[in-house]
Design an enzyme around this catalytic site. Structure first.
Site, PDB file in Angstrom:
ATOM      1  CG  ASP A  65      -1.836   1.164   1.327  1.00 57.13           C
ATOM      2  OD1 ASP A  65      -1.661   2.142   0.562  1.00 57.13           O
ATOM      3  OD2 ASP A  65      -2.748   1.125   2.172  1.00 57.13           O
ATOM      4  CB  ALA A  93      -0.410   2.980  -7.609  1.00 55.28           C
ATOM      5  N   GLY A  94      -2.977   4.515  -9.051  1.00 50.90           N
ATOM      6  CA  GLY A  94      -3.792   5.726  -9.075  1.00 50.90           C
ATOM      7  C   GLY A  94      -5.221   5.477  -8.630  1.00 50.90           C
ATOM      8  CB  SER A 145      -4.500  11.605 -16.570  1.00 49.51           C
ATOM      9  OG  SER A 145      -5.725  11.878 -17.237  1.00 49.51           O
ATOM     10  CE1 TYR A 158      -6.769  10.102 -11.809  1.00 54.51           C
ATOM     11  CE2 TYR A 158      -7.410  11.213 -13.828  1.00 54.51           C
ATOM     12  CZ  TYR A 158      -6.684  10.231 -13.183  1.00 54.51           C
ATOM     13  OH  TYR A 158      -5.863   9.400 -13.893  1.00 54.51           O
ATOM     14  CE  LYS A 162      -2.968  10.195 -12.355  1.00 49.64           C
ATOM     15  NZ  LYS A 162      -1.884   9.222 -12.081  1.00 49.64           N
TER      16      LYS A 162
END
Length: 269
Positions: A65, A93-94, A145, A158, A162
């Site tokens: 984690d 990881a996202g 992204s 989100y 990014k």
């Protein structure tokens, strides 16, 4: 037989149990790399490791984690014990977040940043001593992204996480250049993965299916490996994604109007 691009290299991928991370593991393995696979879902991680090993390379699955310092420390220690160093770190990881700025909670936003940004920083800092062992030539590949380049309605939480990754990548690239460690940014557009299923949603909000063609995880992974092979500093994927980034750069006011039509803000019944 032609030499594979990453023969005997060691690649560590976070979020490797599914989606882009799992596809990237197979893509690097196909080029001869050994893999360290990190994720929280142990059963999925073991399945991913078996897929990679079927390609004739070694795979080390490590339940991790990335929001927990002790997990990240153990991940790096197990990588060093197994392989002695690290050639490529893929920060994949996202966690997603959907809803208006006034709708999502501070707790949700902090959770997204903890994984998408702080987790990336935590893993990168821990892995740097191993990357330095293989420098010059080692790499950090940060998965961002297109939303980190241009915000869209209902995706601001989100996208903000990014955008932070994008800026950090630029800083890290300059800081590590003299050591021969490349820092690359890969920005997928809409991709067919489980990502939307696990995404957080502001109360009363959900996103209906988007009427756009999505890339497969495999296509994103192949583009990532090409960028890694060529040490391409920045890669923006999908034609709509590249158009969006360029349109925002040259015609921001026009794209503001277009952006309001891109996302379907359907409320939950």
């Amino acid at each position: 037989m032609a030499t594979k691009a990453f023969q005997e290299k060691v690649v560590l991928i976070t979020g490797a149990s599914s989606g882009i991370g799992r596809a990237a593991a197979k893509a690097y393995a196909a080029q001869g790399a050994h893999l360290v696979l990190a994720a929280r879902r142990e059963s999925h991680l073991q399945d991913a490791a078996r897929e990679v090993e079927a390609l004739g390379v070694r795979a080390l699955p490590v339940r991790c984690d990335i929001t927990r310092e002790e997990d990240v420390t153990r991940l790096v220690q197990e990588t060093e014990r197994a392989f002695g160093g690290l050639d490529i770190l893929v920060n994949n990881a996202g966690l997603g977040l959907y809803g208006p700025v006034e709708g999502f909670s501070e707790t949700q936003l902090r959770q997204v940043f903890e994984i998408n940004f702080f987790g990336l920083v935590r893993v990168t800092r821990a892995a740097l001593p191993l990357l330095r062992k293989r420098a010059p030539g080692s790499q950090v590949v940060n998965v961002s992204s297109v939303l980190g380049h241009r915000g869209l309605p209902l995706l601001g939480g989100y996208g903000s996480s990014k955008a932070a990754v994008n800026l950090l990548t630029e800083s890290l690239r300059a800081e590590l250049a003299a050591e021969g460690i490349s820092v690359l940014l890969v920005s997928p557009g809409l991709t067919e993965t489980e990502f939307r299923d696990s995404r957080l949603n502001a109360e009363g909000w959900k996103q209906d299916a988007i009427p756009l063609n999505a890339m497969s995880s495999e296509a994103v992974a192949n583009a990532m490996v090409r960028a890694s092979r060529r040490k391409r500093r920045e890669t923006v994927l999908t034609l709509p994604g590249r158009v969006m980034v360029l349109a925002n750069r040259w015609m921001p006011s026009l794209f503001d109007r277009v952006a309001r039509r891109v996302v379907n803000p359907a409320r939950k019944p």
